[in-house]
Motif scaffolding. Structure first.
Motif, short mmCIF file in Angstrom:
data_model
loop_
_atom_site.label_atom_id
_atom_site.label_comp_id
_atom_site.label_asym_id
_atom_site.label_seq_id
_atom_site.Cartn_x
_atom_site.Cartn_y
_atom_site.Cartn_z
N ASP A 168 0.70 -1.26 -0.03
CA ASP A 168 0.11 0.09 -0.08
C ASP A 168 0.83 1.25 0.03
O ASP A 168 0.39 2.49 -0.16
CB ASP A 168 -0.85 -0.04 1.17
N ASN A 169 2.35 1.07 0.07
CA ASN A 169 3.14 2.43 0.04
C ASN A 169 3.95 2.05 -0.99
O ASN A 169 5.06 2.60 -0.97
CB ASN A 169 3.93 2.20 1.38
N LEU A 170 3.59 1.67 -2.31
CA LEU A 170 4.22 1.70 -3.56
C LEU A 170 5.31 0.77 -3.72
O LEU A 170 6.45 1.15 -4.18
CB LEU A 170 4.66 3.15 -4.10
N GLY A 171 5.34 -0.35 -2.48
CA GLY A 171 6.37 -1.19 -2.34
C GLY A 171 7.56 -0.82 -1.58
O GLY A 171 8.76 -1.33 -1.47
N LEU A 172 7.55 0.65 -1.00
CA LEU A 172 8.42 0.93 -0.08
C LEU A 172 8.42 0.73 1.26
O LEU A 172 7.25 0.38 1.78
CB LEU A 172 8.53 2.57 -0.18
N PRO A 173 9.51 0.55 1.95
CA PRO A 173 9.21 0.25 3.26
C PRO A 173 9.17 1.42 3.98
O PRO A 173 9.25 2.54 3.86
CB PRO A 173 10.77 -0.30 3.69
N ASP A 174 8.74 1.20 5.57
CA ASP A 174 8.27 2.36 6.52
C ASP A 174 9.43 2.27 7.42
O ASP A 174 10.34 1.20 7.50
CB ASP A 174 7.25 2.10 7.24
N ALA A 175 9.79 3.63 7.93
CA ALA A 175 10.77 3.66 8.93
C ALA A 175 10.34 3.02 10.17
O ALA A 175 9.14 3.28 10.63
CB ALA A 175 11.28 5.14 9.23
N LYS A 176 11.15 2.44 11.08
CA LYS A 176 10.88 2.00 12.58
C LYS A 176 12.03 2.16 13.40
O LYS A 176 13.12 2.24 13.07
CB LYS A 176 10.19 0.83 12.42
N LEU A 177 11.81 2.15 14.73
CA LEU A 177 12.90 1.81 15.51
C LEU A 177 13.86 0.70 15.43
O LEU A 177 13.10 -0.43 15.31
CB LEU A 177 12.52 2.07 17.07
N PRO A 178 15.18 0.75 15.36
CA PRO A 178 15.84 -0.35 15.26
C PRO A 178 15.88 -1.14 16.54
O PRO A 178 15.46 -0.71 17.63
CB PRO A 178 17.21 0.05 15.11
N GLN A 179 16.09 -2.60 16.45
CA GLN A 179 15.88 -3.26 17.56
C GLN A 179 17.17 -4.44 17.64
O GLN A 179 17.72 -4.67 16.60
CB GLN A 179 14.68 -4.31 17.34
N ALA A 180 17.69 -4.53 18.92
CA ALA A 180 18.82 -5.42 19.17
C ALA A 180 18.71 -6.03 20.60
O ALA A 180 18.07 -5.51 21.60
CB ALA A 180 20.06 -4.46 19.35
N GLY A 181 18.93 -7.19 20.58
CA GLY A 181 18.77 -7.99 21.75
C GLY A 181 19.80 -9.04 21.86
O GLY A 181 20.56 -9.54 20.96
N VAL A 182 20.61 -9.41 23.28
CA VAL A 182 21.46 -10.16 23.29
C VAL A 182 20.70 -11.43 24.04
O VAL A 182 20.07 -11.47 24.83
CB VAL A 182 22.55 -9.62 24.35
N LEU A 183 21.00 -12.57 23.20
CA LEU A 183 20.53 -13.85 23.96
C LEU A 183 21.46 -14.21 25.15
O LEU A 183 22.74 -14.62 24.68
CB LEU A 183 20.40 -14.86 22.59
N ALA A 184 20.97 -14.32 26.21
CA ALA A 184 21.82 -14.75 27.23
C ALA A 184 22.50 -16.03 27.44
O ALA A 184 21.78 -17.10 27.03
CB ALA A 184 20.97 -14.58 28.68
N PRO A 185 23.75 -16.16 27.89
CA PRO A 185 24.35 -17.58 27.74
C PRO A 185 23.49 -18.57 28.91
O PRO A 185 23.05 -18.01 29.81
CB PRO A 185 25.81 -17.25 28.22
#
Length: 170
Positions: free
Chosen positions: A137-154
């Motif tokens: 619906d946005n002519l095939g373009l992506p929308d901006a969002k907040l980046p996400q990062a997570g550490v998987l605990a040992p």
């Protein structure tokens, strides 16, 4: 080639073959026994000395759980997967003489700590790009969002145990 050179070469090849031959059963068992030879000290000092032995476990890495693709994300869920490792805690077998307070004999102190399994997972990383998947619906373009990062605990799992005993005789 001189006979001394041939003899030295034969000794080196024999030593390497013996080392390689002994490494196979140790790798199959998962531990390497490490005896501590103290017999010469006992004879030289004319007294009872402790008896020591240990087992060192071999570290065996497993296959990592690969990235998981999730709809709506540009990058996979586990970008840097966790690597499973299995090994063991080192084992100890020690027996030390304890002199009698009133007498000539020896009592002993015995410590036995068998090897125990250790299962571990190395830390991992999960990140997502600051863009959504392309939208129709946005002519095939992506929308901006907040980046996400997570550490998987040992993760570390083990059950250790030991036995300490005293008694008469050596």
């Amino acid at each position: 080639m001189k006979p001394t050179t041939r003899g030295t070469l034969a000794a080196v090849v024999t030593g390497v073959a013996a080392t390689v031959g002994a490494a196979g059963p140790a790798a199959a068992a998962g531990t390497v026994p490490v005896p501590v030879p103290l017999g010469g000290v006992s004879k030289a000092l004319h007294m009872e000395v402790p008896r020591l032995g240990a087992e060192l476990p071999l570290l065996t890495p497993g296959a990592p759980d690969g990235p998981r693709y999730v709809t709506g994300r540009l990058l996979p869920d586990r970008t840097l997967p966790q690597v499973p490792l299995s090994s063991g805690l080192p084992g100890l077998d020690a027996r030390a003489p304890l002199p009698h307070v009133l007498g000539d004999g020896f009592d002993h102190l015995d410590v036995v700590a068998p090897t125990s399994d250790v299962r571990a997972l190395a830390p991992g990383l999960s990140v997502d790009a600051p863009l959504t998947a392309p939208r129709g619906d946005n002519l095939g373009l992506p929308d901006a969002k907040l980046p996400q990062a997570g550490v998987l605990a040992p993760v570390l799992r083990t059950v250790a145990g030991a036995n300490v005993d005293t008694g008469s005789g050596l």
